[in-house]
Design a protein around this motif. Structure first.
Motif, PDB file in Angstrom:
ATOM      1  N   ASP A 263       1.452  14.873   1.737  1.00  5.25           N
ATOM      2  CA  ASP A 263       0.812  14.583   0.452  1.00  5.25           C
ATOM      3  C   ASP A 263       0.697  13.079   0.170  1.00  5.25           C
TER       4      ASP A 263
ATOM      5  N   THR B  41      -4.146  12.349   6.505  1.00  3.75           N
ATOM      6  CA  THR B  41      -3.853  11.289   5.543  1.00  3.75           C
ATOM      7  C   THR B  41      -3.634   9.998   6.304  1.00  3.75           C
ATOM      8  N   ARG B  42      -2.991   9.035   5.662  1.00  2.00           N
ATOM      9  CA  ARG B  42      -2.692   7.765   6.335  1.00  2.00           C
ATOM     10  C   ARG B  42      -1.174   7.601   6.403  1.00  2.00           C
ATOM     11  N   CYS B  43      -0.682   7.305   7.604  1.00  2.28           N
ATOM     12  CA  CYS B  43       0.745   7.099   7.804  1.00  2.28           C
ATOM     13  C   CYS B  43       0.947   6.151   8.979  1.00  2.28           C
TER      14      CYS B  43
ATOM     15  N   ARG C 253       0.580   3.909  -8.234  1.00  2.51           N
ATOM     16  CA  ARG C 253       1.456   5.072  -8.142  1.00  2.51           C
ATOM     17  C   ARG C 253       2.901   4.629  -7.921  1.00  2.51           C
TER      18      ARG C 253
ATOM     19  N   ASP D 223       2.920   4.474  -0.759  1.00  2.00           N
ATOM     20  CA  ASP D 223       3.443   5.242  -1.891  1.00  2.00           C
ATOM     21  C   ASP D 223       4.608   6.121  -1.466  1.00  2.00           C
TER      22      ASP D 223
ATOM     23  N   ARG E 221      -5.714   3.015  -2.135  1.00  2.06           N
ATOM     24  CA  ARG E 221      -5.823   4.243  -2.923  1.00  2.06           C
ATOM     25  C   ARG E 221      -4.563   4.553  -3.712  1.00  2.06           C
ATOM     26  N   ALA E 222      -3.407   4.100  -3.204  1.00  2.00           N
ATOM     27  CA  ALA E 222      -2.146   4.420  -3.877  1.00  2.00           C
ATOM     28  C   ALA E 222      -1.773   3.417  -4.955  1.00  2.00           C
TER      29      ALA E 222
ATOM     30  N   ARG F 214       0.773  -1.238   0.000  1.00  2.00           N
ATOM     31  CA  ARG F 214       0.000   0.000   0.000  1.00  2.00           C
ATOM     32  C   ARG F 214       0.812   1.300   0.000  1.00  2.00           C
TER      33      ARG F 214
ATOM     34  N   LEU G   1      -0.475   9.258   0.206  1.00  2.17           N
ATOM     35  CA  LEU G   1      -1.755   8.574   0.440  1.00  2.17           C
ATOM     36  C   LEU G   1      -1.619   7.498   1.506  1.00  2.17           C
ATOM     37  N   TYR G   2      -0.451   6.858   1.556  1.00  2.00           N
ATOM     38  CA  TYR G   2      -0.176   5.839   2.574  1.00  2.00           C
ATOM     39  C   TYR G   2       1.331   5.894   2.848  1.00  2.00           C
TER      40      TYR G   2
END
Length: 371
Positions: free
Chosen positions: A176, A208-210, A119, A88, A115-116, A86, A178-179
């Motif tokens: 910025d 966001t997601r991190c 990419r 990016d 979502r990523a 997942r 996405l993951y």
């Protein structure tokens, strides 16, 4: 069975008897190392409970850098599999991630889930090597060190630090993503760095997601932490001197106990390669080793190497879990340390063979409490 007593070859039976005698006469024994398969680590906890010993894994310092931050504020973590599928954006903190297989795998392809998906994956470095085979963007940690740089990055991400700064671009990249995944070694970041990192991850998850991804250590520390949790409900530095498990990362630091004269016997468990610390030379020690020479301690007993001599449950870095490591057929080598520990427990649990020393009412109560 390969065994030695005072550097001289001995039978397994004589060595176990000598080990039992050494431990039975101790008032404040400490079990350390704990670098072995899950069954042997569990057996060490069981024996410690029987004789009132304390425990401290070889990975204790690195573990508690993470456990302290987890206890104070929680953590948001992921697994290597989720990161590969997942992420990016991957941020490697310090030098340790660059020696791991995980970072190399993350750099070979991009995310395929979430979502990523599709990419490209960006690899970033804070305080790590500026060159190497992995294409990445490097940012300096600065003279204040890695922990301070993580704290500054957290301030930039949350908007508490304004104006142009060398790490401002890194903060933007993380916001910025996405993951995002932040790869780190707790032993390198230290307790302060781990605390700042967990706060940074939480701040990023506001928008966001991190997730944080700690590297596993070489000494089965992550497995020991789980075994300690299901055995005592607490962290691995525990003592059974008063009958029930007491958790105290400072009191039950084996090196500190030895230096303070609080430990009067030790059992060093290292079925997997783990250097003996210098303090074992100052305390009567029983060593259960996977590759012994015979002069490492007062009593040395050779044991099988888990995952090589026999199938065993060990920490699996890629799965971030305890997993079974199989072997092809039985090997003509010593058996697991768990068998030796079970033998010791049978001897020491018997009232006829384990004369616990009478409590001395004049003993310093603080030293007695550290058992």
């Amino acid at each position: 069975m390969t065994a030695w007593i005072d550097g001289r070859a001995a039978t397994r039976e004589d060595a176990v008897a000598a080990a039992a005698s050494l431990l039975a006469g101790a008032r404040s024994p400490v079990f350390a190392g704990l670098c072995a398969e899950a069954a042997s680590v569990q057996a060490a906890f069981d024996l410690a409970r029987t004789i009132g010993a304390s425990l401290d894994p070889a990975a204790g310092s690195a573990l508690y850098a993470d456990l302290g931050a987890l206890a104070s504020g929680g953590a948001m973590t992921t697994t290597p599999a989720e990161a590969r599928g997942r992420a990016d954006v991957v941020l490697a903190l310090g030098a340790a991630p660059w020696a791991s297989d995980i970072l190399t795998e993350l750099a070979t392809d991009g995310p395929v889930r979430g979502r990523a998906s599709g990419r490209p994956r960006a690899v970033l470095a804070l305080g790590g090597p500026g060159a190497g085979s992995v294409q990445h963007v490097a940012y300096p940690a600065g003279e204040a060190g890695l922990a301070a740089a993580i704290g500054l990055l957290r301030g930039l991400v949350a908007g508490r630090v304004a104006g142009p700064h060398p790490l401002a671009d890194l903060a933007t990249r993380l916001r910025d993503a996405l993951y995002g995944v932040i790869l780190y070694d707790p032993a390198e970041t230290g307790a302060l760095g781990a605390e700042m990192l967990n706060g940074l991850v939480k701040d990023l998850n506001e928008t966001t997601r991190c997730f944080a991804l700690p590297l596993g250590d070489l000494h089965q520390g992550r497995a020991v932490a789980q075994i300690a949790a299901w055995s005592t409900g607490q962290g691995p530095r525990v003592g059974f001197g008063r009958g029930t498990p007491e958790h105290d990362p400072w009191r039950f630091d084996a090196g500190r106990q030895a230096a303070a004269g609080e430990a009067d016997a030790a059992l060093w468990l290292a079925a997997l390669p783990t250097p003996l610390p210098a303090w074992t030379r100052t305390v009567p020690t029983v060593a259960l080793l996977g590759a012994p020479k015979g002069d490492e301690a007062q009593v040395v007993i050779g044991v099988g190497v888990p995952g090589e001599a026999f199938g065993a449950a060990l920490w699996h870095p890629r799965r971030a879990a305890i997993a079974w490591h199989a072997v092809d057929g039985p090997q003509p080598v010593p058996g697991p340390a768990a068998a030796i520990l079970a033998d010791l427990q049978a001897r020491l649990a018997s009232p006829a063979e384990k004369p616990f020393p009478a409590k001395n009412p004049t003993t310093n109560p603080e030293r007695s409490a550290s058992c």
